[in-house]
Enzyme design. Structure first.
Site, short mmCIF file in Angstrom:
data_model
loop_
_atom_site.label_atom_id
_atom_site.label_comp_id
_atom_site.label_asym_id
_atom_site.label_seq_id
_atom_site.Cartn_x
_atom_site.Cartn_y
_atom_site.Cartn_z
N ASP A 146 0.87 -1.18 0.00
CA ASP A 146 0.00 0.00 0.00
C ASP A 146 0.91 1.23 0.00
OD1 ASP A 146 -3.24 0.20 0.88
OD2 ASP A 146 -2.10 2.06 1.02
N ASP B 175 3.73 2.86 -4.05
CA ASP B 175 2.81 3.75 -4.77
C ASP B 175 2.79 3.28 -6.22
OD1 ASP B 175 1.57 5.78 -6.20
OD2 ASP B 175 2.66 7.41 -5.21
N VAL B 176 1.64 2.81 -6.69
CA VAL B 176 1.58 2.22 -8.03
C VAL B 176 1.76 3.23 -9.14
CG1 VAL B 176 0.14 0.29 -7.23
CG2 VAL B 176 -0.95 2.36 -8.17
N ASN C 60 -5.40 -4.42 -6.74
CA ASN C 60 -6.56 -3.85 -6.07
C ASN C 60 -6.50 -2.32 -5.99
OD1 ASN C 60 -9.02 -4.07 -4.26
ND2 ASN C 60 -7.58 -3.11 -2.83
N TYR D 294 -13.69 7.39 -13.20
CA TYR D 294 -13.58 6.06 -12.58
C TYR D 294 -14.13 4.99 -13.53
CZ TYR D 294 -13.93 2.52 -8.87
OH TYR D 294 -13.79 1.40 -8.10
N LYS E 172 -12.01 1.87 -15.02
CA LYS E 172 -12.38 0.48 -14.77
C LYS E 172 -12.71 -0.26 -16.07
CE LYS E 172 -11.90 0.14 -10.29
NZ LYS E 172 -10.84 -0.72 -9.71
N ALA F 143 -19.42 -3.36 -2.38
CA ALA F 143 -18.90 -4.09 -1.22
C ALA F 143 -18.78 -3.10 -0.07
CB ALA F 143 -17.54 -4.71 -1.54
#
Length: 261
Positions: A48, A76-77, A103, A169, A173, A202
């Site tokens: 993360d 950090d992606v 994720n 977003y 996605k 979720a």
């Protein structure tokens, strides 16, 4: 409302697999995946960008499963060097990488007519390009290991279905879905599988903090079950896709949803 079931016990679906999970801190799907993977017998590297939350999650999991089963790496992606360090460091520590669960994602609610370039780019960089960066690094590692391995990406039903204020977003996605299918075709000859899940809703504490109760009620009303999924219910599908039970599945996006058709 359909009652929330009890989470099933682990069946060693990922026994001795080395699993990397991005955005695994906190209380959402990522942390649920890390927990379920451990319950299924895996060694798990939790990652993360938030060092404190990551450390707390790693300590929690280590207390339950032992230090040999859990390793933490801050990543950090959006930073290529950190992404490479995550995959290379995992391979150096455990000898290989078997599964990657992407994720990491960033959302937000803003009308397209008010959205800035910076807001658009930030969501795309984390959610789509970040997934690309980590996937690329993992796939190269899988090939160097002689092939095999699995990637599971976390997409969203918003990639298929319109929702007000979610243009950035939704685009990200939908891109994750297309990336999943194309990557699967690129590496199928190496025995590597690439799939994705597309959850609808979720429920977890962080989501409740960043989303209005009115919107959550509206989204819940769309579910024929009358409730949101629990993060572990999404994690179970991710674990399935990562396991040998899904040996013939690649390039697929599995909807984890009970929304009305």
């Amino acid at each position: 409302m359909i009652p929330i079931p009890t989470c099933p016990q682990g069946r060693e679906l990922l026994r001795d697999k080395v699993v990397v999970v991005t955005a695994a801190a906190g209380t959402g799907i990522g942390s649920a995946v890390a927990l379920r993977a451990l319950e299924e017998g895996a060694v798990v590297v939790v990652s993360d960008w938030h060092a404190r939350r990551l450390g707390e999650k790693a300590a929690e999991l280590t207390e339950r499963f032992g230090s040999g089963a859990v390793h933490e790496v801050v990543c950090d992606v959006t930073d290529e060097a950190q992404v490479q360090a995550l995959i290379d460091g995992t391979a150096a520590r455990f000898g290989r990488v078997d599964v990657l669960v992407n994720n990491a994602g960033l959302g937000g609610t803003k009308s397209i007519v008010e959205m800035t370039d910076e807001e658009w780019s930030r969501v795309l960089d984390v959610t789509l390009t970040g997934t690309f960066r980590v996937t690329r690094a993992a796939l190269r590692r899988f090939i160097d290991q002689g092939g095999g391995g699995a990637v599971v990406n976390n997409a969203s039903v918003i990639g298929w279905r319109a929702q007000e204020g979610q243009a950035h977003y939704a685009a990200a996605k939908a891109g994750v879905m297309a990336l999943t299918r194309s990557c699967a075709a690129d590496v199928a000859e190496h025995g590597i599988r690439v799939n994705a899940v597309a959850p609808s809703l979720a429920m977890h504490p962080f989501l409740a903090k960043v989303t209005t109760s009115e919107l959550l009620a509206e989204l819940t009303a769309r579910e024929v079950s009358g409730r949101a999924a629990q993060p572990w219910e999404v994690a179970n599908v991710i674990v399935f896709l990562a396991s040998e039970y899904a040996s013939y599945l690649t390039g697929e996006v599995i909807s984890v949803s009970s929304q009305h058709a």
